[in-house]
Design a protein around this motif. Structure first.
Motif, PDB file in Angstrom:
ATOM      1  N   UNK A 124       0.862  -1.174   0.000  1.00  0.00           N
ATOM      2  CA  UNK A 124       0.000   0.000   0.000  1.00  0.00           C
ATOM      3  C   UNK A 124       0.902   1.229   0.000  1.00  0.00           C
ATOM      4  N   UNK A 125       0.904   1.938  -1.116  1.00  0.00           N
ATOM      5  CA  UNK A 125       1.691   3.167  -1.227  1.00  0.00           C
ATOM      6  C   UNK A 125       0.755   4.338  -0.951  1.00  0.00           C
ATOM      7  N   UNK A 126       1.080   5.102   0.051  1.00  0.00           N
ATOM      8  CA  UNK A 126       0.207   6.200   0.459  1.00  0.00           C
ATOM      9  C   UNK A 126       0.525   7.473  -0.310  1.00  0.00           C
ATOM     10  N   UNK A 127      -0.499   8.273  -0.501  1.00  0.00           N
ATOM     11  CA  UNK A 127      -0.379   9.524  -1.243  1.00  0.00           C
ATOM     12  C   UNK A 127       0.728  10.398  -0.663  1.00  0.00           C
ATOM     13  N   UNK A 128       1.548  10.976  -1.540  1.00  0.00           N
ATOM     14  CA  UNK A 128       2.620  11.844  -1.085  1.00  0.00           C
ATOM     15  C   UNK A 128       3.931  11.150  -0.818  1.00  0.00           C
ATOM     16  N   UNK A 129       3.989   9.822  -1.004  1.00  0.00           N
ATOM     17  CA  UNK A 129       5.237   9.097  -0.766  1.00  0.00           C
ATOM     18  C   UNK A 129       6.292   9.533  -1.789  1.00  0.00           C
ATOM     19  N   UNK A 130       7.473   9.948  -1.351  1.00  0.00           N
ATOM     20  CA  UNK A 130       8.519  10.385  -2.281  1.00  0.00           C
ATOM     21  C   UNK A 130       8.882   9.288  -3.286  1.00  0.00           C
ATOM     22  N   UNK A 131       9.105   9.719  -4.542  1.00  0.00           N
ATOM     23  CA  UNK A 131       9.486   8.792  -5.596  1.00  0.00           C
ATOM     24  C   UNK A 131       8.315   8.202  -6.357  1.00  0.00           C
ATOM     25  N   UNK A 132       7.092   8.442  -5.861  1.00  0.00           N
ATOM     26  CA  UNK A 132       5.889   7.940  -6.536  1.00  0.00           C
ATOM     27  C   UNK A 132       5.322   9.053  -7.411  1.00  0.00           C
ATOM     28  N   UNK A 133       5.167   8.764  -8.703  1.00  0.00           N
ATOM     29  CA  UNK A 133       4.662   9.765  -9.644  1.00  0.00           C
ATOM     30  C   UNK A 133       3.578   9.143 -10.504  1.00  0.00           C
ATOM     31  N   UNK A 134       2.410   9.789 -10.553  1.00  0.00           N
ATOM     32  CA  UNK A 134       1.282   9.309 -11.350  1.00  0.00           C
ATOM     33  C   UNK A 134       0.874  10.396 -12.332  1.00  0.00           C
ATOM     34  N   UNK A 135       1.018  10.107 -13.622  1.00  0.00           N
ATOM     35  CA  UNK A 135       0.673  11.073 -14.665  1.00  0.00           C
ATOM     36  C   UNK A 135      -0.563  10.591 -15.419  1.00  0.00           C
ATOM     37  N   UNK A 136      -1.529  11.473 -15.580  1.00  0.00           N
ATOM     38  CA  UNK A 136      -2.757  11.134 -16.276  1.00  0.00           C
ATOM     39  C   UNK A 136      -2.478  10.766 -17.727  1.00  0.00           C
ATOM     40  N   UNK A 137      -3.105   9.680 -18.184  1.00  0.00           N
ATOM     41  CA  UNK A 137      -3.005   9.269 -19.583  1.00  0.00           C
ATOM     42  C   UNK A 137      -4.013  10.085 -20.390  1.00  0.00           C
ATOM     43  N   UNK A 138      -3.519  10.830 -21.343  1.00  0.00           N
ATOM     44  CA  UNK A 138      -4.356  11.705 -22.156  1.00  0.00           C
ATOM     45  C   UNK A 138      -4.726  11.030 -23.476  1.00  0.00           C
ATOM     46  N   UNK A 139      -5.742  11.592 -24.120  1.00  0.00           N
ATOM     47  CA  UNK A 139      -6.095  11.166 -25.471  1.00  0.00           C
ATOM     48  C   UNK A 139      -6.937   9.916 -25.554  1.00  0.00           C
ATOM     49  N   UNK A 140      -7.553   9.493 -24.458  1.00  0.00           N
ATOM     50  CA  UNK A 140      -8.396   8.297 -24.511  1.00  0.00           C
ATOM     51  C   UNK A 140      -9.694   8.580 -25.267  1.00  0.00           C
ATOM     52  N   UNK A 141     -10.190   7.578 -25.974  1.00  0.00           N
ATOM     53  CA  UNK A 141     -11.483   7.700 -26.640  1.00  0.00           C
ATOM     54  C   UNK A 141     -12.526   6.811 -25.963  1.00  0.00           C
ATOM     55  N   UNK A 142     -12.181   6.242 -24.828  1.00  0.00           N
ATOM     56  CA  UNK A 142     -13.078   5.333 -24.119  1.00  0.00           C
ATOM     57  C   UNK A 142     -12.881   5.526 -22.620  1.00  0.00           C
ATOM     58  N   UNK A 143     -13.962   5.325 -21.850  1.00  0.00           N
ATOM     59  CA  UNK A 143     -13.907   5.493 -20.393  1.00  0.00           C
ATOM     60  C   UNK A 143     -13.189   6.799 -20.021  1.00  0.00           C
ATOM     61  N   UNK A 144     -13.617   7.870 -20.621  1.00  0.00           N
ATOM     62  CA  UNK A 144     -12.886   9.129 -20.510  1.00  0.00           C
ATOM     63  C   UNK A 144     -12.960   9.760 -19.117  1.00  0.00           C
ATOM     64  N   UNK A 145     -13.987   9.440 -18.361  1.00  0.00           N
ATOM     65  CA  UNK A 145     -14.094  10.002 -17.008  1.00  0.00           C
ATOM     66  C   UNK A 145     -13.090   9.347 -16.066  1.00  0.00           C
ATOM     67  N   UNK A 146     -12.737   8.103 -16.327  1.00  0.00           N
ATOM     68  CA  UNK A 146     -11.785   7.397 -15.472  1.00  0.00           C
ATOM     69  C   UNK A 146     -10.416   8.071 -15.587  1.00  0.00           C
ATOM     70  N   UNK A 147      -9.831   8.373 -14.453  1.00  0.00           N
ATOM     71  CA  UNK A 147      -8.524   9.018 -14.438  1.00  0.00           C
ATOM     72  C   UNK A 147      -7.429   7.953 -14.388  1.00  0.00           C
ATOM     73  N   UNK A 148      -7.127   7.400 -15.565  1.00  0.00           N
ATOM     74  CA  UNK A 148      -6.062   6.399 -15.672  1.00  0.00           C
ATOM     75  C   UNK A 148      -4.701   7.082 -15.629  1.00  0.00           C
ATOM     76  N   UNK A 149      -3.754   6.409 -15.009  1.00  0.00           N
ATOM     77  CA  UNK A 149      -2.428   7.005 -14.863  1.00  0.00           C
ATOM     78  C   UNK A 149      -1.337   6.036 -15.280  1.00  0.00           C
ATOM     79  N   UNK A 150      -0.242   6.613 -15.717  1.00  0.00           N
ATOM     80  CA  UNK A 150       1.001   5.867 -15.847  1.00  0.00           C
ATOM     81  C   UNK A 150       1.848   6.232 -14.634  1.00  0.00           C
ATOM     82  N   UNK A 151       2.234   5.223 -13.884  1.00  0.00           N
ATOM     83  CA  UNK A 151       2.945   5.427 -12.624  1.00  0.00           C
ATOM     84  C   UNK A 151       4.415   5.091 -12.805  1.00  0.00           C
TER      85      UNK A 151
END
Length: 404
Positions: A205-232
């Motif tokens: 369980x990695x808690x929010x704000x843990x150093x070294x953890x980066x989550x970037x939103x995946x842009x340009x989706x044409x499906x399930x657009x409300x879901x905030x998918x990330x590349x971590x």
């Protein structure tokens, strides 16, 4: 399975798509919960969906609709306002009901209440459950589930590249994850990594704000657009031993999580079918061409009947799947067949329904375009159609056709 010999008057509100009255299989107390979900989705969530989908955003206002309800953690005994766990049939129908309005919103809810919550509920010690789950049960804290990797989807079990190295009472995580729903804002992200010492997959369980953890939103989706998918990306992320899920000691334990959530995706696929069918039926009754409603045209009726047949067959299949879950005899191949079959019928059915709209079917304002696009993601996630086919094929023939 519990049934009502004399269904209550509430059954007057049965879905148009419920041709065989499957909802009547729910006892009255569970049916009331389902109706509560229906009202929430129809009256409070639906007005927000198209704008959010168009902008590819998950507004706080939408999240608050669920925080203010008592619908969280229903499947887990001892958590949430209901305390006693509901049946798997109701749990599945709730996923179905949410997808009837929007698959993205259902996915957000399912990632938190399903994959995220269940990972800790099943994989954690009692101390970890007590520490993390109460706040998740009220949605004060939001969860996410990090398994898939940029170079590993269906094959992640044998090729997980994210690593965990223990140093005393701390674990150091390095690697990357992709397509992780809720991860851009989640408070707790369950990350699965391969222990470099014993080569076994473990959960953290990695808690929010843990150093070294980066989550970037995946842009340009044409499906399930409300879901905030990330590349971590995980760069020397230090996690205490206290946050290592104590009951996850290999990919076999992770597979247990996926076995149950995969059946949930099949229910979601059914909900997408139902939502699309209802939109198409209403449109056909109201759209006039050549001086009469297009619902009078034979070819339109053919599309509607084929859609209803797919819905009715898949619903019956999933009811028995829920029955197997309640009996504790659900197998991986049971879930795989359901996901494979229902998702394929969903893709087919939504195409039928979009066809009924003609040119209007590509406009967001008519809703059906959203269902058409979202069906593609439902078809692919939680294991592709092909992977599910191979799982079931191995089960029924005794021969593995996996290449590797």
């Amino acid at each position: 399975m519990t049934t009502n010999n004399a269904p209550s008057q509430q059954l007057d509100d049965l879905l148009t798509a419920d041709f065989y009255q499957y909802e009547a299989l729910l006892p009255d107390d569970e049916r009331k919960i389902l109706l509560k979900v229906r009202n929430l989705m129809r009256e409070e969530v639906k007005p927000l969906v198209n704008d959010a989908w168009g902008k590819a955003e998950l507004p706080e206002e939408l999240i608050n609709k669920f925080r203010g309800s008592d619908l969280n953690a229903l499947a887990y005994e001892g958590y949430g306002e209901h305390k006693a766990a509901v049946s798997h049939l109701l749990d599945g129908m709730i996923s179905m009901e949410m997808c009837r309005t929007d698959a993205s919103v259902s996915t957000f809810f399912g990632v938190h209440n399903g994959l995220g919550f269940y990972s800790i509920y099943y994989g954690g010690s009692q101390e970890q459950r007590d520490r993390f789950l109460p706040a998740m049960a009220t949605m004060e804290k939001i969860g996410a589930f990090g398994l898939t990797e940029p170079l590993g989807g269906s094959d992640v079990s044998g090729g997980m590249r994210t690593t965990a190295q223990r140093e005393g009472g701390t674990w150091i995580l390095n690697g990357a994850k992709k397509w992780i729903g809720n991860a851009t804002f989640a408070d707790y992200v369950v990350i699965f990594a391969r222990d470099v010492d014993d080569n076994k997959v473990k959960g953290f369980v990695v808690e929010k704000g843990t150093p070294g953890f980066k989550a970037e939103k995946i842009e340009g989706k044409v499906s399930l657009r409300i879901v905030q998918n990330a590349e971590i990306t995980l760069t020397d992320v230090r996690v205490p031993e206290a946050n290592r899920l104590q009951n996850i000691n290999g990919f076999r334990d992770v597979a247990e999580l996926l076995r149950l959530t995969r059946s949930g995706v099949a229910w979601m696929a059914l909900g997408v079918m139902i939502g699309a069918y209802e939109l198409a039926l209403d449109y056909a009754k109201g759209r006039v061409a050549f001086g009469r409603p297009i619902a009078k045209f034979q070819m339109v009726q053919d599309l509607l009947v084929k859609s209803l047949g797919n819905i009715t067959a898949c619903w019956g299949m999933l009811i028995q799947l829920a029955n197997l879950q309640d009996q504790g005899i659900l197998r991986d191949d049971h879930s795989s067949l359901a996901k494979q079959f229902v998702a394929a019928r969903t893709r087919e059915t939504v195409a039928y329904c979009r066809e009924i709209f003609g040119g209007n079917g590509i406009l967001l304002e008519h809703d059906i375009a959203r269902f058409f696009a979202d069906a593609e993601a439902v078809y692919s996630y939680e294991g592709t159609h092909q992977m599910q086919t191979l799982i079931v094929g191995k089960s029924i023939t005794g021969h593995s056709a996996f290449v590797g």
